[in-house]
Design a protein around this motif. Structure first.
Motif, PDB file in Angstrom:
ATOM      1  N   LEU A  29       0.825  -1.211   0.000  1.00  0.00           N
ATOM      2  CA  LEU A  29       0.000   0.000   0.000  1.00  0.00           C
ATOM      3  C   LEU A  29       0.858   1.260   0.000  1.00  0.00           C
ATOM      4  O   LEU A  29       0.507   2.253  -0.636  1.00  0.00           O
ATOM      5  N   GLN A  30       1.971   1.239   0.700  1.00  0.00           N
ATOM      6  CA  GLN A  30       2.842   2.402   0.751  1.00  0.00           C
ATOM      7  C   GLN A  30       3.491   2.680  -0.596  1.00  0.00           C
ATOM      8  O   GLN A  30       3.595   3.820  -1.023  1.00  0.00           O
ATOM      9  N   ARG A  31       3.924   1.637  -1.265  1.00  0.00           N
ATOM     10  CA  ARG A  31       4.614   1.797  -2.544  1.00  0.00           C
ATOM     11  C   ARG A  31       3.666   2.184  -3.664  1.00  0.00           C
ATOM     12  O   ARG A  31       4.111   2.588  -4.729  1.00  0.00           O
ATOM     13  N   GLY A  32       2.369   2.014  -3.453  1.00  0.00           N
ATOM     14  CA  GLY A  32       1.415   2.355  -4.510  1.00  0.00           C
ATOM     15  C   GLY A  32       1.384   1.330  -5.629  1.00  0.00           C
ATOM     16  O   GLY A  32       1.125   1.675  -6.784  1.00  0.00           O
ATOM     17  N   ASP A  33       1.657   0.065  -5.301  1.00  0.00           N
ATOM     18  CA  ASP A  33       1.666  -0.992  -6.317  1.00  0.00           C
ATOM     19  C   ASP A  33       0.278  -1.255  -6.886  1.00  0.00           C
ATOM     20  O   ASP A  33       0.160  -1.813  -7.975  1.00  0.00           O
ATOM     21  N   ILE A  34      -0.765  -0.884  -6.180  1.00  0.00           N
ATOM     22  CA  ILE A  34      -2.135  -1.100  -6.644  1.00  0.00           C
ATOM     23  C   ILE A  34      -2.620   0.192  -7.296  1.00  0.00           C
ATOM     24  O   ILE A  34      -2.653   1.248  -6.663  1.00  0.00           O
ATOM     25  N   GLN A  35      -2.982   0.090  -8.562  1.00  0.00           N
ATOM     26  CA  GLN A  35      -3.457   1.266  -9.297  1.00  0.00           C
ATOM     27  C   GLN A  35      -4.958   1.405  -9.097  1.00  0.00           C
ATOM     28  O   GLN A  35      -5.759   0.697  -9.712  1.00  0.00           O
ATOM     29  N   ASP A  36      -5.336   2.310  -8.200  1.00  0.00           N
ATOM     30  CA  ASP A  36      -6.740   2.556  -7.911  1.00  0.00           C
ATOM     31  C   ASP A  36      -6.869   4.023  -7.511  1.00  0.00           C
ATOM     32  O   ASP A  36      -6.067   4.514  -6.723  1.00  0.00           O
ATOM     33  N   LEU A  39      -7.339   4.339  -3.590  1.00  0.00           N
ATOM     34  CA  LEU A  39      -6.132   3.992  -2.828  1.00  0.00           C
ATOM     35  C   LEU A  39      -4.984   4.943  -3.151  1.00  0.00           C
ATOM     36  O   LEU A  39      -4.113   5.171  -2.310  1.00  0.00           O
ATOM     37  N   GLY A  40      -4.997   5.520  -4.353  1.00  0.00           N
ATOM     38  CA  GLY A  40      -3.949   6.461  -4.738  1.00  0.00           C
ATOM     39  C   GLY A  40      -4.038   7.787  -4.008  1.00  0.00           C
ATOM     40  O   GLY A  40      -3.052   8.514  -3.916  1.00  0.00           O
ATOM     41  N   THR A  41      -5.210   8.116  -3.491  1.00  0.00           N
ATOM     42  CA  THR A  41      -5.396   9.407  -2.822  1.00  0.00           C
ATOM     43  C   THR A  41      -5.484   9.289  -1.303  1.00  0.00           C
ATOM     44  O   THR A  41      -5.731  10.282  -0.632  1.00  0.00           O
ATOM     45  N   HIS A  42      -5.298   8.086  -0.766  1.00  0.00           N
ATOM     46  CA  HIS A  42      -5.381   7.891   0.682  1.00  0.00           C
ATOM     47  C   HIS A  42      -4.153   7.146   1.193  1.00  0.00           C
ATOM     48  O   HIS A  42      -3.662   6.233   0.537  1.00  0.00           O
ATOM     49  N   VAL A  43      -3.708   7.538   2.372  1.00  0.00           N
ATOM     50  CA  VAL A  43      -2.679   6.778   3.076  1.00  0.00           C
ATOM     51  C   VAL A  43      -3.433   5.822   3.997  1.00  0.00           C
ATOM     52  O   VAL A  43      -4.236   6.250   4.824  1.00  0.00           O
ATOM     53  N   TYR A  61      -7.102  -5.373   9.619  1.00  0.00           N
ATOM     54  CA  TYR A  61      -7.837  -4.224  10.140  1.00  0.00           C
ATOM     55  C   TYR A  61      -7.134  -2.980   9.622  1.00  0.00           C
ATOM     56  O   TYR A  61      -5.937  -2.788   9.857  1.00  0.00           O
ATOM     57  N   VAL A  62      -7.861  -2.170   8.881  1.00  0.00           N
ATOM     58  CA  VAL A  62      -7.267  -1.018   8.196  1.00  0.00           C
ATOM     59  C   VAL A  62      -7.994   0.268   8.565  1.00  0.00           C
ATOM     60  O   VAL A  62      -9.159   0.246   8.982  1.00  0.00           O
ATOM     61  N   MET A  63      -7.270   1.371   8.388  1.00  0.00           N
ATOM     62  CA  MET A  63      -7.856   2.681   8.641  1.00  0.00           C
ATOM     63  C   MET A  63      -7.145   3.690   7.747  1.00  0.00           C
ATOM     64  O   MET A  63      -5.915   3.768   7.772  1.00  0.00           O
ATOM     65  N   PRO A  64      -7.924   4.450   6.954  1.00  0.00           N
ATOM     66  CA  PRO A  64      -7.277   5.531   6.209  1.00  0.00           C
ATOM     67  C   PRO A  64      -6.814   6.615   7.178  1.00  0.00           C
ATOM     68  O   PRO A  64      -7.458   6.843   8.203  1.00  0.00           O
ATOM     69  N   LEU A  65      -5.698   7.240   6.867  1.00  0.00           N
ATOM     70  CA  LEU A  65      -5.157   8.280   7.730  1.00  0.00           C
ATOM     71  C   LEU A  65      -6.189   9.388   7.904  1.00  0.00           C
ATOM     72  O   LEU A  65      -6.769   9.863   6.939  1.00  0.00           O
ATOM     73  N   GLY A  66      -6.442   9.750   9.131  1.00  0.00           N
ATOM     74  CA  GLY A  66      -7.450  10.762   9.427  1.00  0.00           C
ATOM     75  C   GLY A  66      -8.846  10.190   9.556  1.00  0.00           C
ATOM     76  O   GLY A  66      -9.772  10.899   9.925  1.00  0.00           O
ATOM     77  N   GLY A  67      -9.036   8.916   9.242  1.00  0.00           N
ATOM     78  CA  GLY A  67     -10.341   8.284   9.372  1.00  0.00           C
ATOM     79  C   GLY A  67     -11.354   8.708   8.332  1.00  0.00           C
ATOM     80  O   GLY A  67     -12.546   8.452   8.487  1.00  0.00           O
ATOM     81  N   ASP A  69     -13.226   8.688   4.611  1.00  0.00           N
ATOM     82  CA  ASP A  69     -13.563   7.795   3.486  1.00  0.00           C
ATOM     83  C   ASP A  69     -13.262   6.330   3.788  1.00  0.00           C
ATOM     84  O   ASP A  69     -12.706   5.612   2.961  1.00  0.00           O
ATOM     85  N   GLU A  70     -13.654   5.882   4.966  1.00  0.00           N
ATOM     86  CA  GLU A  70     -13.373   4.498   5.355  1.00  0.00           C
ATOM     87  C   GLU A  70     -14.034   3.498   4.424  1.00  0.00           C
ATOM     88  O   GLU A  70     -13.389   2.559   3.965  1.00  0.00           O
ATOM     89  N   ALA A  71     -15.321   3.688   4.156  1.00  0.00           N
ATOM     90  CA  ALA A  71     -16.063   2.726   3.325  1.00  0.00           C
ATOM     91  C   ALA A  71     -15.485   2.619   1.918  1.00  0.00           C
ATOM     92  O   ALA A  71     -15.274   1.498   1.422  1.00  0.00           O
ATOM     93  N   PRO A  72     -15.212   3.746   1.216  1.00  0.00           N
ATOM     94  CA  PRO A  72     -14.625   3.600  -0.126  1.00  0.00           C
ATOM     95  C   PRO A  72     -13.248   2.945  -0.119  1.00  0.00           C
ATOM     96  O   PRO A  72     -12.916   2.186  -1.028  1.00  0.00           O
ATOM     97  N   VAL A  73     -12.451   3.203   0.908  1.00  0.00           N
ATOM     98  CA  VAL A  73     -11.121   2.599   0.977  1.00  0.00           C
ATOM     99  C   VAL A  73     -11.232   1.085   1.177  1.00  0.00           C
ATOM    100  O   VAL A  73     -10.557   0.309   0.498  1.00  0.00           O
ATOM    101  N   ILE A  74     -12.102   0.670   2.081  1.00  0.00           N
ATOM    102  CA  ILE A  74     -12.278  -0.772   2.314  1.00  0.00           C
ATOM    103  C   ILE A  74     -12.849  -1.443   1.064  1.00  0.00           C
ATOM    104  O   ILE A  74     -12.433  -2.540   0.688  1.00  0.00           O
ATOM    105  N   ALA A  75     -13.778  -0.771   0.386  1.00  0.00           N
ATOM    106  CA  ALA A  75     -14.333  -1.319  -0.861  1.00  0.00           C
ATOM    107  C   ALA A  75     -13.239  -1.462  -1.921  1.00  0.00           C
ATOM    108  O   ALA A  75     -13.200  -2.465  -2.654  1.00  0.00           O
ATOM    109  N   ALA A  76     -12.342  -0.489  -2.006  1.00  0.00           N
ATOM    110  CA  ALA A  76     -11.242  -0.562  -2.976  1.00  0.00           C
ATOM    111  C   ALA A  76     -10.305  -1.719  -2.639  1.00  0.00           C
ATOM    112  O   ALA A  76      -9.850  -2.439  -3.529  1.00  0.00           O
TER     113      ALA A  76
END
Length: 142
Positions: A29-36, A39-43, A61-67, A69-76
């Protein structure tokens, strides 16, 4: 004869494999290997991974930084589950690559709840040293 406790936590092997998978997922996720676009706009942080006893299912168990757009990040993450599984398998040497599941990390919510409790005026009143009894201690030698 002493009985074993009926509820046991994860084995040392489960914990070790979970930590390896957590590191591999975080690296992907850090390297940005997934082109989405999401995911490209969230840490995304991966604070914990739990393994099933047979090591075939990993729940991350994941969490976007700052909490945000949780649902879109998990869906991605769910959309890219197969690619993520392949990337994890490349990085972690296991007999079988575990199936990945993604869940919202709720530890931040629990920490905020505990913080709110500690800041409550009733708790603060109980912790205030000025409110203590001023009776002298009595004991041997007094």
């Amino acid at each position: 004869m002493a009985q074993k406790p009926t509820t046991t936590g994860p084995s040392q092997r489960q914990q070790r494999v979970a930590e390896l998978i957590r590191h591999a997922l975080a690296e992907v996720l850090q390297r940005g290997d997934i082109q989405d676009p999401v995911l490209g706009t969230h840490v995304v942080t991966v604070p914990e991974v739990r393994m099933s006893p047979d090591l075939k299912l990993a729940t991350a168990y994941v969490m976007p930084l700052g909490g945000l757009d949780e649902a879109p990040v998990i869906a991605a993450l769910e959309r890219h589950r197969k690619v993520l599984r392949q990337e994890v398998a490349r990085r972690v040497n296991l007999k079988f690559a575990p199936e990945l599941r993604f869940r919202r990390d709720e530890t931040f919510d629990e920490a905020a709840r505990i913080d709110r409790l500690l800041r409550d005026e009733r708790v603060q009143r109980d912790l205030d040293p000025g409110e203590q009894d001023d009776e002298p201690e009595t004991g041997p030698g007094h």
